[in-house]
Design an enzyme around this catalytic site. Structure first.
Site, PDB file in Angstrom:
ATOM      1  N   SER A  65     -17.870 107.658  -7.266  1.00 46.92           N
ATOM      2  CA  SER A  65     -18.292 109.032  -6.992  1.00 46.92           C
ATOM      3  C   SER A  65     -19.797 109.200  -7.146  1.00 46.92           C
ATOM      4  O   SER A  65     -20.471 108.395  -7.784  1.00 46.92           O
ATOM      5  CB  SER A  65     -17.594 109.997  -7.950  1.00 46.92           C
TER       6      SER A  65
HETATM    7  N1  SAH Z   1     -13.362 107.497 -10.900  1.00 45.52           N
HETATM    8  C1  SAH Z   1     -13.800 106.469  -9.970  1.00 45.52           C
HETATM    9  C2  SAH Z   1     -13.811 106.917  -8.523  1.00 45.52           C
HETATM   10  C3  SAH Z   1     -12.451 107.108  -8.035  1.00 45.52           C
HETATM   11  S1  SAH Z   1     -12.133 106.867  -6.334  1.00 45.52           S
HETATM   12  C4  SAH Z   1     -15.147 105.915 -10.358  1.00 45.52           C
HETATM   13  O1  SAH Z   1     -15.731 106.380 -11.338  1.00 45.52           O
HETATM   14  O2  SAH Z   1     -15.581 104.966  -9.696  1.00 45.52           O
HETATM   15  C5  SAH Z   1     -10.416 107.291  -6.459  1.00 45.52           C
HETATM   16  C6  SAH Z   1      -9.529 106.179  -6.983  1.00 45.52           C
HETATM   17  O3  SAH Z   1      -8.229 106.719  -7.156  1.00 45.52           O
HETATM   18  C7  SAH Z   1      -9.387 105.007  -6.026  1.00 45.52           C
HETATM   19  O4  SAH Z   1      -9.761 103.818  -6.667  1.00 45.52           O
HETATM   20  C8  SAH Z   1      -7.905 105.018  -5.648  1.00 45.52           C
HETATM   21  O5  SAH Z   1      -7.362 103.736  -5.466  1.00 45.52           O
HETATM   22  C9  SAH Z   1      -7.303 105.702  -6.872  1.00 45.52           C
HETATM   23  N2  SAH Z   1      -5.992 106.323  -6.640  1.00 45.52           N
HETATM   24  C10 SAH Z   1      -5.562 107.056  -5.588  1.00 45.52           C
HETATM   25  N3  SAH Z   1      -4.283 107.446  -5.769  1.00 45.52           N
HETATM   26  C11 SAH Z   1      -3.890 106.960  -6.988  1.00 45.52           C
HETATM   27  C12 SAH Z   1      -2.676 107.033  -7.748  1.00 45.52           C
HETATM   28  N4  SAH Z   1      -1.595 107.668  -7.304  1.00 45.52           N
HETATM   29  N5  SAH Z   1      -2.648 106.417  -8.960  1.00 45.52           N
HETATM   30  C13 SAH Z   1      -3.722 105.742  -9.422  1.00 45.52           C
HETATM   31  N6  SAH Z   1      -4.888 105.642  -8.754  1.00 45.52           N
HETATM   32  C14 SAH Z   1      -4.978 106.238  -7.548  1.00 45.52           C
END
Ligand code: SAH
Length: 217
Positions: A65
């Protein structure tokens, strides 16, 4: 391209300035953003943009992000030093690392095995021993560790997922981007009171979607 120590120092100064100018003034949050090196969470050709206030691609088609959004979400979560925090969507691990400096314990759940493995390696390298990274479907939360003082979701859902609301402690706070995929979403802060939940809309954001089930890789 390798940056000189002077260039890195200047970029880090601009990085904190960008975050402050988005309205993040909480001293503990700013200190955590200064201490955790975003460069440790970005690889390859994107590493030189680690201190720009932009989201960047990471493995598995996901994104780390935008730093000012990480800071805004962290400030909205109002984490205390005794708090047990749950993050859904580990991604690069950057948000979890920031939270680990503010909370007692951080559990973070990621559906991609590769991302969970990479994030664990960075946490170990940075000696962030109070983070547990679990590979799983975060839409169900983490019932075995519930309730949580704070919950942060870093992928967008159409509504705040019911299991996560249920795993929030009374007086707990959850921050979650809500809205349709590929549209502008709203960052929502949910506060759980003794008789129900309060919802507050904070600002427009854009996240990858929360996807059901674990990924193949
Ligand atoms: N917080 C992260 C950015 C997140 S991007 C950082 O600091 O880099 C969103 C993430 O959520 C992705 O890696 C995606 O794979 C994950 N995601 C999406 N749906 C999900 C679910 N149901 N359970 C766990 N992770 C999930």
């Amino acid at each position: 391209m390798t940056l000189s120590p002077d260039e890195i120092a200047e970029r880090k100064m601009r990085f904190i300035y960008a975050i402050r100018s988005r309205g993040v003034l909480d001293a503990r949050v700013l200190e955590a953003m200064e201490r955790i090196d975003r460069g440790a969470f970005v690889r390859g050709i994107f590493a030189e943009r680690a201190y720009d206030d932009v989201p960047l691609p990471i493995a598995c088609g996901q994104t780390i992000s935008q730093p000012s959004v990480v800071a805004l979400m962290t400030q909205a979560l109002d984490v205390g030093p005794r708090d047990k925090v749950l993050e859904i969507g580990t991604g690069s691990g950057y948000q979890a690392a920031i939270l680990s400096l503010l909370a007692r314990r951080v559990y973070t759940v990621e559906r991609h095995r590769q991302l969970a493995q990479d994030a664990r390696a960075v946490f170990e390298r940075l000696n962030l021993a109070n983070i547990t990274c679990i590979r799983g479907d975060g839409s169900h939360g983490l019932p075995e560790q519930a309730p949580f003082d704070r919950i942060i979701v870093t992928a967008a859902a159409e509504d705040p997922p019911g299991p996560l609301l249920a795993q929030l402690r009374i007086d707990g706070i959850m921050v979650v981007p809500v809205g349709q995929t590929d549209h502008v979403q709203s960052l929502i802060r949910v506060t759980r009171g003794p008789d129900g939940y309060d919802y507050e809309e904070l600002c427009p954001v854009r996240f990858v979607p929360l996807v059901d089930g674990v990924a193949d890789g």
